[in-house]
Enzyme design. Structure first.
Site, PDB file in Angstrom:
ATOM      1  N   ARG A  61      14.975  -0.520   8.168  1.00 58.75           N
ATOM      2  CA  ARG A  61      14.802   1.108   7.923  1.00 58.75           C
ATOM      3  C   ARG A  61      13.530   1.408   8.536  1.00 58.75           C
ATOM      4  O   ARG A  61      13.679   2.288   9.507  1.00 58.75           O
ATOM      5  CB  ARG A  61      14.889   0.950   6.313  1.00 58.75           C
ATOM      6  CG  ARG A  61      15.021   2.387   5.809  1.00 58.75           C
ATOM      7  CD  ARG A  61      13.879   3.277   6.010  1.00 58.75           C
ATOM      8  NE  ARG A  61      12.999   2.954   5.202  1.00 58.75           N
ATOM      9  CZ  ARG A  61      11.586   3.430   5.226  1.00 58.75           C
ATOM     10  NH1 ARG A  61      11.577   4.523   5.856  1.00 58.75           N
ATOM     11  NH2 ARG A  61      10.603   3.026   4.508  1.00 58.75           N
ATOM     12  N   GLU A  62      12.484   1.072   8.101  1.00 56.58           N
ATOM     13  CA  GLU A  62      11.128   1.691   8.489  1.00 56.58           C
ATOM     14  C   GLU A  62      11.164   1.329   9.884  1.00 56.58           C
ATOM     15  O   GLU A  62      10.736   2.057  10.918  1.00 56.58           O
ATOM     16  CB  GLU A  62      10.066   1.274   7.808  1.00 56.58           C
ATOM     17  CG  GLU A  62       8.606   1.780   8.516  1.00 56.58           C
ATOM     18  CD  GLU A  62       8.370   3.128   8.180  1.00 56.58           C
ATOM     19  OE1 GLU A  62       8.493   3.687   6.900  1.00 56.58           O
ATOM     20  OE2 GLU A  62       7.871   3.917   8.970  1.00 56.58           O
ATOM     21  N   HIS A 121      17.870   3.099   1.711  1.00 57.86           N
ATOM     22  CA  HIS A 121      17.066   3.956   1.538  1.00 57.86           C
ATOM     23  C   HIS A 121      17.359   5.271   1.789  1.00 57.86           C
ATOM     24  O   HIS A 121      17.949   5.721   2.958  1.00 57.86           O
ATOM     25  CB  HIS A 121      15.886   3.770   2.645  1.00 57.86           C
ATOM     26  CG  HIS A 121      14.456   4.591   2.562  1.00 57.86           C
ATOM     27  ND1 HIS A 121      14.132   5.702   3.076  1.00 57.86           N
ATOM     28  CD2 HIS A 121      13.300   4.323   1.524  1.00 57.86           C
ATOM     29  CE1 HIS A 121      12.899   6.299   2.975  1.00 57.86           C
ATOM     30  NE2 HIS A 121      12.422   5.193   2.157  1.00 57.86           N
ATOM     31  N   ARG A 181      15.005   2.297  -7.292  1.00 54.75           N
ATOM     32  CA  ARG A 181      13.853   2.672  -7.127  1.00 54.75           C
ATOM     33  C   ARG A 181      13.580   4.192  -7.180  1.00 54.75           C
ATOM     34  O   ARG A 181      14.357   4.872  -6.031  1.00 54.75           O
ATOM     35  CB  ARG A 181      13.026   2.037  -6.017  1.00 54.75           C
ATOM     36  CG  ARG A 181      11.774   2.191  -5.867  1.00 54.75           C
ATOM     37  CD  ARG A 181      11.103   2.466  -4.493  1.00 54.75           C
ATOM     38  NE  ARG A 181      11.679   3.249  -3.707  1.00 54.75           N
ATOM     39  CZ  ARG A 181      11.740   3.586  -2.320  1.00 54.75           C
ATOM     40  NH1 ARG A 181      11.157   2.707  -1.739  1.00 54.75           N
ATOM     41  NH2 ARG A 181      12.004   4.610  -1.817  1.00 54.75           N
ATOM     42  N   THR A 215       2.249   7.614   3.117  1.00 52.95           N
ATOM     43  CA  THR A 215       3.036   7.993   4.362  1.00 52.95           C
ATOM     44  C   THR A 215       2.420   8.396   5.532  1.00 52.95           C
ATOM     45  O   THR A 215       2.774   8.077   6.736  1.00 52.95           O
ATOM     46  CB  THR A 215       3.958   9.444   3.849  1.00 52.95           C
ATOM     47  OG1 THR A 215       4.482   8.967   2.614  1.00 52.95           O
ATOM     48  CG2 THR A 215       4.956   9.711   4.749  1.00 52.95           C
ATOM     49  N   HIS A 242       3.781   0.973  -0.374  1.00 55.37           N
ATOM     50  CA  HIS A 242       4.270   1.327   1.147  1.00 55.37           C
ATOM     51  C   HIS A 242       3.134   1.929   1.847  1.00 55.37           C
ATOM     52  O   HIS A 242       2.948   3.063   1.557  1.00 55.37           O
ATOM     53  CB  HIS A 242       5.725   2.137   1.118  1.00 55.37           C
ATOM     54  CG  HIS A 242       6.256   2.517   2.490  1.00 55.37           C
ATOM     55  ND1 HIS A 242       7.119   1.795   3.091  1.00 55.37           N
ATOM     56  CD2 HIS A 242       5.893   3.570   3.273  1.00 55.37           C
ATOM     57  CE1 HIS A 242       7.412   2.373   4.392  1.00 55.37           C
ATOM     58  NE2 HIS A 242       6.950   3.429   4.490  1.00 55.37           N
ATOM     59  N   HIS A 244       1.499   2.878   5.623  1.00 58.40           N
ATOM     60  CA  HIS A 244       1.282   3.114   6.988  1.00 58.40           C
ATOM     61  C   HIS A 244      -0.120   2.804   7.359  1.00 58.40           C
ATOM     62  O   HIS A 244      -1.169   2.661   6.602  1.00 58.40           O
ATOM     63  CB  HIS A 244       1.482   4.680   7.097  1.00 58.40           C
ATOM     64  CG  HIS A 244       2.966   4.740   7.479  1.00 58.40           C
ATOM     65  ND1 HIS A 244       3.826   4.578   8.601  1.00 58.40           N
ATOM     66  CD2 HIS A 244       4.174   4.849   6.406  1.00 58.40           C
ATOM     67  CE1 HIS A 244       5.144   4.721   8.199  1.00 58.40           C
ATOM     68  NE2 HIS A 244       5.325   4.740   7.012  1.00 58.40           N
ATOM     69  N   HIS A 339     -18.625 -23.856  17.777  1.00 57.46           N
ATOM     70  CA  HIS A 339     -17.372 -23.947  17.240  1.00 57.46           C
ATOM     71  C   HIS A 339     -16.563 -24.944  17.422  1.00 57.46           C
ATOM     72  O   HIS A 339     -15.713 -25.546  16.469  1.00 57.46           O
ATOM     73  CB  HIS A 339     -16.450 -22.516  17.327  1.00 57.46           C
ATOM     74  CG  HIS A 339     -17.152 -21.267  16.919  1.00 57.46           C
ATOM     75  ND1 HIS A 339     -16.443 -20.508  16.162  1.00 57.46           N
ATOM     76  CD2 HIS A 339     -18.381 -20.983  17.004  1.00 57.46           C
ATOM     77  CE1 HIS A 339     -17.238 -19.576  15.814  1.00 57.46           C
ATOM     78  NE2 HIS A 339     -18.438 -19.620  16.254  1.00 57.46           N
TER      79      HIS A 339
END
Ligand SMILES: N[C@@H](CCCC[NH3+])C(=O)O
Ligand SMILES: [Zn+2]
Length: 481
Positions: A61-62, A121, A181, A215, A242, A244, A339
């Protein structure tokens, strides 16, 4: 005698009043067995859901909103099956109201019989909801912009309209037996009173989750904590989040949301989404395995991460970033001598995540001027060559010298080690790296001359000689015996 004390679940009583669908809500409280526990043990973090979160995976979706994404049904099925094998709790799909193909793809994915629940959605409108409930999805994720920016310049509706429509849609979707939702959009630039009032209204009519969306990617972890914590005190249902990643906080924000009592986190593979995307599945797993390894390993098949990322990267025609969490080419590569030495002794010295948990491998980088003799010793061992410590040190000095002159590869390093070893064993003087250009050879010569005058070099030479003599003596003794 102390009376039995009912053990409080980790997420506390504030989470969830629905008690359905396995929510971490009252049903979880009821199912907790009564145990005798000491009243003197430390107070737990009752709000945090770090050890009981759920993933709503939104690559389909996104992720479809990512600039390069074009998923046909075949690609969507591959991604959905891979995510299902990974063990995500939910798979979120593009709205079936977006196009006829989106609608039929949604139906096809619902028919795959995956373990993950399928969500779609949709805008907060009856028209979209009516299309969505007919596709076979388990639930609808309804969304509408609530900030003044979006109310004035996007959909043009006021808060009263939004609230009334939301209540109507929720009632309809519930009447169809689907999970629902309700999420605001641009939550962090919305009026707090507006937000709490609408979330409280939808909670009262039995919404399964409310959603908070950053958003535009403006929120900081502290702001996220504050908003989720406040909301946690107002609603009893689950809280989805959610984030961004415009300002680089998408993973930290997801983590803070869970600490504040959120229950669900939206992710996408490699973080793909609008602009530079959202919380990446892999990065989120990296964060969560550090927080609660047992939970992550018990629930998610994280060894599948690389395959899923490769699949999606291929489909959207991007490379996996070099510094990607877990799967970036250098995510488990150790370079500096200090390291490397410690890592070879005990990987926990410089690693908080075990590559093996994700089916990945650890590398020690041998080919550089900052390499150390322990790393070279380990590389020689891999090549099946044994030398004395003094020889490893001398060989390392040769590698550093060469790496000061040109960028050397692992093959170069291996050649130096092999030739150095050969020279020691056969008492020859083979060039360590035969393919040098004239210019490089000249530079090397100059460096050699400088090094000859350094006292440490003379000291090292003496050690190597003494060492060689010692070995020769031992050899003679063992031959004599
Ligand atoms: N992509 C939208 C969706 C919000 C709903 C979140 N599950 C946003 O960022 O606002
Ligand atoms: Zn989004």
């Amino acid at each position: 005698m102390c009376p039995p004390v009912e053990e409080t679940p980790a997420n506390g009583q504030a989470n969830g009043t629905n008690g359905d669908n396995g929510h971490p809500g009252y049903s979880a409280v009821r199912s907790t067995p009564t145990k005798h526990v000491s009243p003197y043990q430390p107070v737990g973090d009752f709000l945090s859901n770090v050890s009981r979160f759920k993933i709503i995976e939104s690559t389909l979706r996104e992720g479809e909103q990512f600039a390069n994404a074009y998923f046909d049904l075949d690609a969507k099925i591959k991604i959905a099956k891979a995510l299902d094998e990974f063990g995500v709790d939910y798979i979120e799909l593009t709205s079936p109201a977006a196009s006829e193909q989106s609608r039929s793809d949604c139906e096809a994915i619902c028919k795959l019989g995956l373990k993950a629940k399928i969500l779609t959605h949709v805008r907060c409108s009856m028209a979209d909801a009516k299309i969505a409930v007919e596709t076979g999805v388990d639930g609808l994720d309804v969304v509408i912009g609530t900030s003044s920016y979006l109310r004035e310049h996007s959909h043009g509706k006021d808060m009263t309209y939004i609230k009334n429509t939301a209540l109507e849609v929720i009632e309809f979707v519930k009447s169809k037996g689907k999970e629902i939702r309700f999420s605001s959009e641009d939550s962090f630039r919305s009026d707090l009173v507006d937000l709490l009032s609408i979330y409280s209204a939808v909670d009262k009519v039995g919404v399964n989750r409310v959603g908070i969306a950053d958003t535009v990617g403006c929120a900081s972890p502290r702001q996220v904590y504050d908003l989720v914590r406040t909301l946690r005190g107002v609603v009893g249902c689950d809280i989805e989040t959610h984030f961004h990643n415009d300002s680089g906080c998408a993973i930290a924000n997801a983590y803070c949301a869970l600490e504040a009592g959120a229950t669900h986190v939206d992710t996408s593979v490699l973080g793909i989404g609008e602009r530079n995307g959202i919380t990446p599945l892999g990065g989120f797993m990296a964060r969560m395995i550090v927080a609660d390894r047992d939970y992550v390993l018990s629930k998610y098949n994280i060894k599948k991460l690389k395959d899923i990322e490769d699949l999606v990267a291929d489909l959207v025609e991007v490379n996996v970033p070099f510094n990607n969490y877990i799967t970036g080419f250098c995510a488990f590569t150790h370079k500096a001598g200090i390291h490397a030495k410690a890592i070879l002794n005990n990987p926990s010295t410089y690693e908080i995540i075990s590559p093996a948990d994700f089916g990945m491998s650890r590398y020690v980088h041998f080919a550089s001027r900052i390499t150390g003799w322990n790393a070279i010793k380990s590389r020689a061992d891999q090549l099946g060559l044994t030398m004395t410590d003094a020889e490893y040190k001398e060989c390392t000095a040769e590698i550093k010298k060469m790496a000061d002159i040109k960028k050397i590869t692992l093959d170069d390093t291996d050649a130096i080690i092999r030739n150095f070893h050969h020279n020691q064993v056969h008492n020859t003087n083979k060039p360590l790296l035969p393919d040098l250009t004239k210019d490089e050879a000249e530079k090397l010569n100059q460096v050699d001359q400088k090094i000859e005058s350094v006292p440490e070099k003379r000291q090292l030479d003496a050690t190597v000689e003494a060492d060689a003599e010692d070995r020769a003596n031992k050899k003679t003794r063992s031959t004599a015996a």
